[in-house]
Write a protein that holds these residues in place. Sequence first.
Motif, PDB file in Angstrom:
ATOM      1  N   UNK A 287       0.794  -1.300  -0.173  1.00  0.00           N
ATOM      2  CA  UNK A 287      -0.111  -0.010   0.049  1.00  0.00           C
ATOM      3  C   UNK A 287       0.923   1.316  -0.110  1.00  0.00           C
ATOM      4  N   UNK A 288       0.248   2.395  -0.141  1.00  0.00           N
ATOM      5  CA  UNK A 288       0.897   3.777  -0.070  1.00  0.00           C
ATOM      6  C   UNK A 288       2.043   3.676   1.093  1.00  0.00           C
ATOM      7  N   UNK A 289       1.421   3.634   2.153  1.00  0.00           N
ATOM      8  CA  UNK A 289       2.387   3.527   3.501  1.00  0.00           C
ATOM      9  C   UNK A 289       3.621   2.534   3.277  1.00  0.00           C
ATOM     10  N   UNK A 290       3.284   1.564   3.003  1.00  0.00           N
ATOM     11  CA  UNK A 290       4.444   0.442   2.900  1.00  0.00           C
ATOM     12  C   UNK A 290       5.430   1.094   1.905  1.00  0.00           C
ATOM     13  N   UNK A 291       4.965   1.503   0.668  1.00  0.00           N
ATOM     14  CA  UNK A 291       5.972   1.838  -0.279  1.00  0.00           C
ATOM     15  C   UNK A 291       6.675   3.083   0.030  1.00  0.00           C
ATOM     16  N   UNK A 292       6.138   4.120   0.501  1.00  0.00           N
ATOM     17  CA  UNK A 292       7.057   5.053   1.335  1.00  0.00           C
ATOM     18  C   UNK A 292       7.981   4.562   2.279  1.00  0.00           C
ATOM     19  N   UNK A 293       7.571   3.771   3.117  1.00  0.00           N
ATOM     20  CA  UNK A 293       8.569   3.075   4.181  1.00  0.00           C
ATOM     21  C   UNK A 293       9.618   2.622   3.738  1.00  0.00           C
ATOM     22  N   UNK A 294       9.273   1.852   2.616  1.00  0.00           N
ATOM     23  CA  UNK A 294      10.232   0.701   1.942  1.00  0.00           C
ATOM     24  C   UNK A 294      11.452   1.781   1.020  1.00  0.00           C
ATOM     25  N   UNK A 295      10.786   2.753   0.612  1.00  0.00           N
ATOM     26  CA  UNK A 295      11.786   3.844  -0.230  1.00  0.00           C
ATOM     27  C   UNK A 295      12.518   4.389   0.749  1.00  0.00           C
ATOM     28  N   UNK A 296      12.364   4.837   2.145  1.00  0.00           N
ATOM     29  CA  UNK A 296      12.968   5.447   3.215  1.00  0.00           C
ATOM     30  C   UNK A 296      13.768   4.373   3.524  1.00  0.00           C
ATOM     31  N   UNK A 297      13.253   3.304   3.794  1.00  0.00           N
ATOM     32  CA  UNK A 297      14.236   2.254   4.471  1.00  0.00           C
ATOM     33  C   UNK A 297      15.538   1.820   3.606  1.00  0.00           C
ATOM     34  N   UNK A 298      15.125   1.885   2.306  1.00  0.00           N
ATOM     35  CA  UNK A 298      15.978   1.345   1.395  1.00  0.00           C
ATOM     36  C   UNK A 298      17.326   2.591   1.474  1.00  0.00           C
ATOM     37  N   UNK A 299      16.883   3.821   1.239  1.00  0.00           N
ATOM     38  CA  UNK A 299      17.745   4.922   1.272  1.00  0.00           C
ATOM     39  C   UNK A 299      18.723   5.121   2.638  1.00  0.00           C
ATOM     40  N   UNK A 300      17.874   4.724   3.745  1.00  0.00           N
ATOM     41  CA  UNK A 300      18.590   4.699   5.099  1.00  0.00           C
ATOM     42  C   UNK A 300      19.693   3.807   5.080  1.00  0.00           C
ATOM     43  N   UNK A 301      19.236   2.507   4.579  1.00  0.00           N
ATOM     44  CA  UNK A 301      20.020   1.281   4.852  1.00  0.00           C
ATOM     45  C   UNK A 301      21.006   0.879   3.671  1.00  0.00           C
ATOM     46  N   UNK A 302      20.898   1.834   2.707  1.00  0.00           N
ATOM     47  CA  UNK A 302      22.019   1.624   1.296  1.00  0.00           C
ATOM     48  C   UNK A 302      21.733   0.285   0.536  1.00  0.00           C
TER      49      UNK A 302
END
Length: 339
Positions: A287-302
């Motif tokens: 969903x929208x929330x998980x998509x935004x969370x995933x993008x942020x998590x990927x960015x933070x964790x490289x």
Amino acid sequence: MVSAKATGYAAGVVGGPLEPLAWTVPTLGGHDVRVAVSHCGVCYTDIQAIDDFYGITTFPFVPGHEIVGHVEARGSAVSELEVGERVGIGWQGRSCGGCRWCEQGEVQLCYDIAETGTWERHGGFADSVTVDASFAYRLPAGMPSAVVSVLMCAGISVYAPLKRYAGDGPRVAIYGLGGLGHLAVQFAHALGYEVTAISSSEAKEAEARHFGADHFILTADRDRLRQSEFEVDLLLCTAHGGVDWQVMIDLLEKRGRLVLVGFPEMSIWSRDVVVHEVSITGSFTGNHATMNEMLSFAHTHGITPEIELLPMADVNDAIRRLKEGSVRYRIVLANDSSA
Ligand SMILES: [Zn+2]
Ligand SMILES: [Zn+2]
């Protein structure tokens, strides 16, 4: 101003090949944005849709659903995105907005799901796509467009279940090390799981460990698989086929969970499913929330998809190589201006 025609690559018939196609740019609805595509990843789901594996493809069919581009035009009711802004778009490009699942924010479960694909009508192997603005996601600055495109389908597909079922236990196995699997290993490692990568390719062991796998098992190593009975709490199957389901079920801890994120043929003997009380479930995008969370998590964790960049015009070569299984790990197509 609006250009009258969009162009892209379409399958005219079941099975392809893809050939150049021009079509009239769709009129923007109030909540739509038109996005000029700079990059689009090639997902196995594109091939299955070209083959009408899902029984929902209409031809001519322009695949492509791992999209990054810039907002080119927006509908009158769109205020959250500016023209010129960089966005990512995944498999889903709209939803009905009114069903019980949409009302709960679980848009990926929309009852009209077959009509909500970004590629309906037409997808990202094109110079532009038109979607509902809420499905065009603002991307973290600093993540290259070619790389982040892969997160829009492969990334969300594996992140969503790894996050949702984290409470099942600390031991995860990732079956299949392709576009989805190589990201699943990275996300699982970053989420704190003990990660076992399972692959048919011996050559992928070093890379799997580089991506964060603690253990590596070859599918041909039956002894090792047998010894690993009950050692996996959560098994994420990213393979498209060739899975020995009995062996996979046996890996699961009692009350463990098998999650399918691809669409392999499936045949399961019920005995151990019942006796071990294991769960078998699917997981579809997010969903929208998980998509935004995933993008942020990927960015933070490289988290970094490994890609091969090809010009959009090489789309048929990309599909052939994906069918052969020779891609490490995702082909991303780039339009001329950004190649
Ligand atoms: Zn996909
Ligand atoms: Zn709906």
